[in-house]
Design a protein around this motif. Structure first.
Motif, PDB file in Angstrom:
ATOM      1  N   ILE A  87       0.835  -1.277   0.142  1.00 54.69           N
ATOM      2  CA  ILE A  87      -0.002  -0.054  -0.011  1.00 54.69           C
ATOM      3  C   ILE A  87       0.614   1.698  -0.147  1.00 54.69           C
ATOM      4  CG2 ILE A  87      -1.494   1.711   1.557  1.00 54.69           C
ATOM      5  CD1 ILE A  87      -2.799  -2.046   2.208  1.00 54.69           C
ATOM      6  N   VAL A  88       2.032   0.739   0.892  1.00 55.38           N
ATOM      7  CA  VAL A  88       2.901   2.462   1.036  1.00 55.38           C
ATOM      8  C   VAL A  88       3.176   2.650  -0.642  1.00 55.38           C
ATOM      9  CG1 VAL A  88       4.942   3.513   1.475  1.00 55.38           C
ATOM     10  CG2 VAL A  88       3.395   2.790   3.056  1.00 55.38           C
ATOM     11  N   LEU A  89       3.990   1.354  -1.105  1.00 51.62           N
ATOM     12  CA  LEU A  89       4.881   1.217  -2.372  1.00 51.62           C
ATOM     13  C   LEU A  89       3.347   1.935  -3.469  1.00 51.62           C
ATOM     14  CD1 LEU A  89       6.182   0.658  -4.661  1.00 51.62           C
ATOM     15  CD2 LEU A  89       4.604  -1.336  -4.697  1.00 51.62           C
ATOM     16  N   GLN A  90       1.799   1.992  -3.418  1.00 50.84           N
ATOM     17  CA  GLN A  90       1.070   2.798  -4.132  1.00 50.84           C
ATOM     18  C   GLN A  90       0.840   4.134  -4.296  1.00 50.84           C
ATOM     19  OE1 GLN A  90      -2.506   0.236  -2.548  1.00 50.84           O
ATOM     20  NE2 GLN A  90      -2.166  -1.074  -4.620  1.00 50.84           N
ATOM     21  N   VAL A  91       1.346   3.755  -2.843  1.00 47.50           N
ATOM     22  CA  VAL A  91       1.488   6.044  -2.623  1.00 47.50           C
ATOM     23  C   VAL A  91       2.766   6.737  -2.699  1.00 47.50           C
ATOM     24  CG1 VAL A  91       1.824   7.296  -0.480  1.00 47.50           C
ATOM     25  CG2 VAL A  91       0.704   5.963  -0.308  1.00 47.50           C
TER      26      VAL A  91
END
Length: 120
Positions: A87-91
């Motif tokens: 999810i942080v990667l998606q950010v």
């Protein structure tokens, strides 16, 4: 060393273990939906502050900085940490394009990095 939160000298009761299993199952469904929608829509699926605080929370609990010695909970937290990393990667992959304010868009990666550090 036992963490303060779990230093009362007792194991988790069967009722608490059942509650934990239900919680992990429900979060598994939520996480799958959040990650799938994020990749499909090319965005991140939660408010930034929530993502960063959850990432920090899972980091602490995944590596038993504060966690019970119950193996299933430790590995469950590690699973959530891996998903939080996605999810942080998606950010960082999609967050800049999702911004409507030009200044925020221009500085998004620095803002997101500062938010991640601030909550950790």
């Amino acid at each position: 060393m036992s963490a303060f939160l779990y230093s009362l000298g007792h194991d988790l009761t069967p009722a608490l273990r059942l509650l934990a299993a239900v919680m992990f199952g429900a979060w598994a469904v939520a996480y799958v939906q959040i990650v799938r929608a994020g990749f499909r829509e090319k965005t991140y699926g939660l408010p930034l502050v929530s993502i960063f605080q959850n990432f920090s929370w899972e980091l602490v609990f995944s590596f038993q900085l504060i966690a019970p010695g119950v193996l299933a909970l430790v590995w469950g937290n590690r699973l959530w940490f891996v998903v939080d990393c996605v999810i942080v990667l998606q950010v960082f992959l999609y967050g800049k394009q999702a911004q409507t304010n030009p200044w925020v868009r221009q500085h998004f990666h620095a803002i997101a990095a500062a938010g991640l550090v601030a909550t950790g």
